[in-house]
Write a protein that holds these residues in place. Structure first.
Motif, PDB file in Angstrom:
ATOM      1  N   LEU A   7       8.469   0.623  -7.443  1.00 50.92           N
ATOM      2  CA  LEU A   7       8.456  -0.057  -6.146  1.00 50.92           C
ATOM      3  C   LEU A   7       8.481  -1.553  -6.417  1.00 50.92           C
ATOM      4  CD1 LEU A   7       5.758   2.093  -4.313  1.00 50.92           C
ATOM      5  CD2 LEU A   7       8.237   2.298  -4.206  1.00 50.92           C
ATOM      6  N   ASN A   8       9.641  -2.127  -6.417  1.00 49.42           N
ATOM      7  CA  ASN A   8       9.796  -3.532  -6.768  1.00 49.42           C
ATOM      8  C   ASN A   8       9.462  -4.474  -5.619  1.00 49.42           C
ATOM      9  OD1 ASN A   8      10.669  -2.865  -9.361  1.00 49.42           O
ATOM     10  ND2 ASN A   8      12.742  -2.511  -8.614  1.00 49.42           N
ATOM     11  N   ASP A   9       9.314  -3.966  -4.401  1.00 56.19           N
ATOM     12  CA  ASP A   9       9.078  -4.818  -3.236  1.00 56.19           C
ATOM     13  C   ASP A   9       7.611  -5.185  -3.052  1.00 56.19           C
ATOM     14  OD1 ASP A   9      11.769  -4.570  -2.769  1.00 56.19           O
ATOM     15  OD2 ASP A   9      11.536  -2.936  -1.339  1.00 56.19           O
ATOM     16  N   ILE A  10       6.720  -4.598  -3.832  1.00 56.32           N
ATOM     17  CA  ILE A  10       5.288  -4.849  -3.676  1.00 56.32           C
ATOM     18  C   ILE A  10       4.823  -5.720  -4.836  1.00 56.32           C
ATOM     19  CG2 ILE A  10       3.015  -3.808  -3.570  1.00 56.32           C
ATOM     20  CD1 ILE A  10       4.284  -1.332  -2.378  1.00 56.32           C
ATOM     21  N   ALA A  11       4.351  -6.929  -4.510  1.00 54.31           N
ATOM     22  CA  ALA A  11       3.874  -7.857  -5.538  1.00 54.31           C
ATOM     23  C   ALA A  11       2.371  -7.710  -5.736  1.00 54.31           C
ATOM     24  CB  ALA A  11       4.196  -9.286  -5.131  1.00 54.31           C
ATOM     25  N   GLY A  12       1.948  -7.451  -6.948  1.00 52.07           N
ATOM     26  CA  GLY A  12       0.530  -7.400  -7.281  1.00 52.07           C
ATOM     27  C   GLY A  12      -0.218  -6.207  -6.726  1.00 52.07           C
ATOM     28  N   PRO A  13       0.264  -4.974  -6.917  1.00 57.08           N
ATOM     29  CA  PRO A  13      -0.495  -3.827  -6.419  1.00 57.08           C
ATOM     30  C   PRO A  13      -1.861  -3.752  -7.087  1.00 57.08           C
ATOM     31  CG  PRO A  13       1.260  -3.094  -7.860  1.00 57.08           C
ATOM     32  CD  PRO A  13       1.452  -4.559  -7.649  1.00 57.08           C
ATOM     33  N   GLU A  14      -2.888  -3.623  -6.291  1.00 59.47           N
ATOM     34  CA  GLU A  14      -4.256  -3.621  -6.794  1.00 59.47           C
ATOM     35  C   GLU A  14      -4.778  -2.200  -6.958  1.00 59.47           C
ATOM     36  OE1 GLU A  14      -7.961  -4.568  -8.009  1.00 59.47           O
ATOM     37  OE2 GLU A  14      -6.411  -6.044  -7.672  1.00 59.47           O
ATOM     38  N   ASP A  15      -4.550  -1.376  -5.967  1.00 62.57           N
ATOM     39  CA  ASP A  15      -5.122  -0.037  -5.970  1.00 62.57           C
ATOM     40  C   ASP A  15      -4.194   0.890  -5.205  1.00 62.57           C
ATOM     41  OD1 ASP A  15      -6.920   1.925  -6.539  1.00 62.57           O
ATOM     42  OD2 ASP A  15      -8.500   1.209  -5.226  1.00 62.57           O
ATOM     43  N   ILE A  16      -4.148   2.145  -5.608  1.00 66.14           N
ATOM     44  CA  ILE A  16      -3.335   3.151  -4.934  1.00 66.14           C
ATOM     45  C   ILE A  16      -4.229   4.323  -4.597  1.00 66.14           C
ATOM     46  CG2 ILE A  16      -1.365   4.712  -5.132  1.00 66.14           C
ATOM     47  CD1 ILE A  16      -0.212   2.758  -7.208  1.00 66.14           C
ATOM     48  N   LEU A  17      -4.145   4.782  -3.355  1.00 72.53           N
ATOM     49  CA  LEU A  17      -4.939   5.912  -2.892  1.00 72.53           C
ATOM     50  C   LEU A  17      -3.992   6.936  -2.276  1.00 72.53           C
ATOM     51  CD1 LEU A  17      -8.118   6.630  -1.900  1.00 72.53           C
ATOM     52  CD2 LEU A  17      -6.953   6.299   0.247  1.00 72.53           C
ATOM     53  N   ILE A  18      -4.098   8.171  -2.697  1.00 73.10           N
ATOM     54  CA  ILE A  18      -3.281   9.244  -2.150  1.00 73.10           C
ATOM     55  C   ILE A  18      -4.032   9.855  -0.972  1.00 73.10           C
ATOM     56  CG2 ILE A  18      -2.094  11.417  -2.629  1.00 73.10           C
ATOM     57  CD1 ILE A  18      -1.078   9.080  -4.325  1.00 73.10           C
ATOM     58  N   HIS A  19      -3.360   9.974   0.180  1.00 71.89           N
ATOM     59  CA  HIS A  19      -3.941  10.596   1.366  1.00 71.89           C
ATOM     60  C   HIS A  19      -4.278  12.052   1.034  1.00 71.89           C
ATOM     61  CE1 HIS A  19      -4.049  12.404   5.394  1.00 71.89           C
ATOM     62  NE2 HIS A  19      -4.437  11.196   5.787  1.00 71.89           N
ATOM     63  N   PRO A  20      -5.381  12.598   1.582  1.00 70.24           N
ATOM     64  CA  PRO A  20      -5.754  13.980   1.274  1.00 70.24           C
ATOM     65  C   PRO A  20      -4.648  15.010   1.547  1.00 70.24           C
ATOM     66  CG  PRO A  20      -7.574  12.889   2.361  1.00 70.24           C
ATOM     67  CD  PRO A  20      -6.413  11.939   2.399  1.00 70.24           C
ATOM     68  N   SER A  21      -3.735  14.721   2.449  1.00 66.99           N
ATOM     69  CA  SER A  21      -2.632  15.652   2.707  1.00 66.99           C
ATOM     70  C   SER A  21      -1.622  15.659   1.568  1.00 66.99           C
ATOM     71  CB  SER A  21      -1.922  15.270   4.014  1.00 66.99           C
ATOM     72  OG  SER A  21      -1.192  14.066   3.850  1.00 66.99           O
ATOM     73  N   GLY A  22      -1.618  14.627   0.744  1.00 67.96           N
ATOM     74  CA  GLY A  22      -0.670  14.510  -0.349  1.00 67.96           C
ATOM     75  C   GLY A  22       0.692  13.980   0.067  1.00 67.96           C
ATOM     76  N   ASP A  23       0.836  13.606   1.335  1.00 67.32           N
ATOM     77  CA  ASP A  23       2.129  13.149   1.842  1.00 67.32           C
ATOM     78  C   ASP A  23       2.337  11.646   1.708  1.00 67.32           C
ATOM     79  OD1 ASP A  23       2.688  15.742   2.582  1.00 67.32           O
ATOM     80  OD2 ASP A  23       1.978  15.489   4.632  1.00 67.32           O
ATOM     81  N   PHE A  24       1.255  10.878   1.684  1.00 71.89           N
ATOM     82  CA  PHE A  24       1.364   9.420   1.703  1.00 71.89           C
ATOM     83  C   PHE A  24       0.477   8.810   0.625  1.00 71.89           C
ATOM     84  CE2 PHE A  24       2.267  10.742   6.030  1.00 71.89           C
ATOM     85  CZ  PHE A  24       3.442  10.062   6.283  1.00 71.89           C
ATOM     86  N   ALA A  25       0.902   7.649   0.159  1.00 73.38           N
ATOM     87  CA  ALA A  25       0.075   6.829  -0.719  1.00 73.38           C
ATOM     88  C   ALA A  25      -0.172   5.509  -0.008  1.00 73.38           C
ATOM     89  CB  ALA A  25       0.776   6.589  -2.053  1.00 73.38           C
ATOM     90  N   PHE A  26      -1.367   5.008  -0.092  1.00 71.23           N
ATOM     91  CA  PHE A  26      -1.711   3.699   0.449  1.00 71.23           C
ATOM     92  C   PHE A  26      -1.892   2.759  -0.736  1.00 71.23           C
ATOM     93  CE2 PHE A  26      -3.163   6.691   3.661  1.00 71.23           C
ATOM     94  CZ  PHE A  26      -2.529   6.188   4.781  1.00 71.23           C
ATOM     95  N   ILE A  27      -1.252   1.604  -0.664  1.00 69.69           N
ATOM     96  CA  ILE A  27      -1.242   0.653  -1.776  1.00 69.69           C
ATOM     97  C   ILE A  27      -1.760  -0.688  -1.282  1.00 69.69           C
ATOM     98  CG2 ILE A  27       0.199  -0.477  -3.504  1.00 69.69           C
ATOM     99  CD1 ILE A  27       2.264   1.837  -2.878  1.00 69.69           C
ATOM    100  N   SER A  28      -2.831  -1.186  -1.886  1.00 68.19           N
ATOM    101  CA  SER A  28      -3.312  -2.526  -1.545  1.00 68.19           C
ATOM    102  C   SER A  28      -2.729  -3.501  -2.559  1.00 68.19           C
ATOM    103  CB  SER A  28      -4.842  -2.576  -1.559  1.00 68.19           C
ATOM    104  OG  SER A  28      -5.337  -2.389  -2.861  1.00 68.19           O
ATOM    105  N   SER A  29      -2.309  -4.669  -2.069  1.00 71.64           N
ATOM    106  CA  SER A  29      -1.685  -5.633  -2.979  1.00 71.64           C
ATOM    107  C   SER A  29      -1.977  -7.062  -2.546  1.00 71.64           C
ATOM    108  CB  SER A  29      -0.169  -5.413  -3.030  1.00 71.64           C
ATOM    109  OG  SER A  29       0.425  -5.828  -1.837  1.00 71.64           O
ATOM    110  N   THR A  30      -2.052  -7.908  -3.553  1.00 70.63           N
ATOM    111  CA  THR A  30      -2.164  -9.350  -3.357  1.00 70.63           C
ATOM    112  C   THR A  30      -1.381 -10.008  -4.485  1.00 70.63           C
ATOM    113  OG1 THR A  30      -4.337  -9.218  -2.339  1.00 70.63           O
ATOM    114  CG2 THR A  30      -3.735 -11.317  -3.277  1.00 70.63           C
TER     115      THR A  30
END
Length: 122
Positions: free
Chosen positions: A46-69
């Motif tokens: 994923l080249n569009d996200i600068a500085g990903p800090e943490d990745i969390l997978i939703h319990p359904s397994g369908d989505f990932a949430f990515i925090s970035s700075t």
């Protein structure tokens, strides 16, 4: 002369005990363990996200949430606001969606977590 021998052998015993203790700790903490790769999926950059800090997978397994700075931009003096992105794991052709793009204030997330009630709502 006896004192010199005593100090030398005492130092050598202490040195052997310290090195042995260090090796013991390194072995017990798995520093020399072999890790076998067992990932059967595929990776997507994923080249569009600068500085990903943490990745969390939703319990359904369908989505990932990515925090970035973008810390590199911050260190260079460009204070760019961070973001939390949603990424569809079922469709890797979609771009990540910025969930915090219109907050209206300076935002620099550091990590991420997910809360779900007992009934599955969150």
């Amino acid at each position: 002369m006896k004192l010199l021998h005593f100090l030398f052998y005492g130092f050598m015993i202490l040195l052997v005990l310290c090195v042995g203790g260090a090796v013991y700790v390194l072995v017990k903490t798995g520093q020399f363990a072999t890790i076998e790769p067992n990932f059967t999926g595929h990776c997507v950059a994923l080249n569009d996200i600068a500085g990903p800090e943490d990745i969390l997978i939703h319990p359904s397994g369908d989505f990932a949430f990515i925090s970035s700075t973008n810390r590199l931009a911050s260190m260079a003096g460009n204070d760019i606001s961070g973001a939390i992105y949603s990424y569809d794991l079922k469709n890797s052709n979609k771009d990540p969606v910025n969930l915090t793009g219109d907050l209206g204030f300076d935002f620099h997330p550091l990590g991420i977590s997910f809360f779900s009630n007992a009934d599955g709502t969150g």
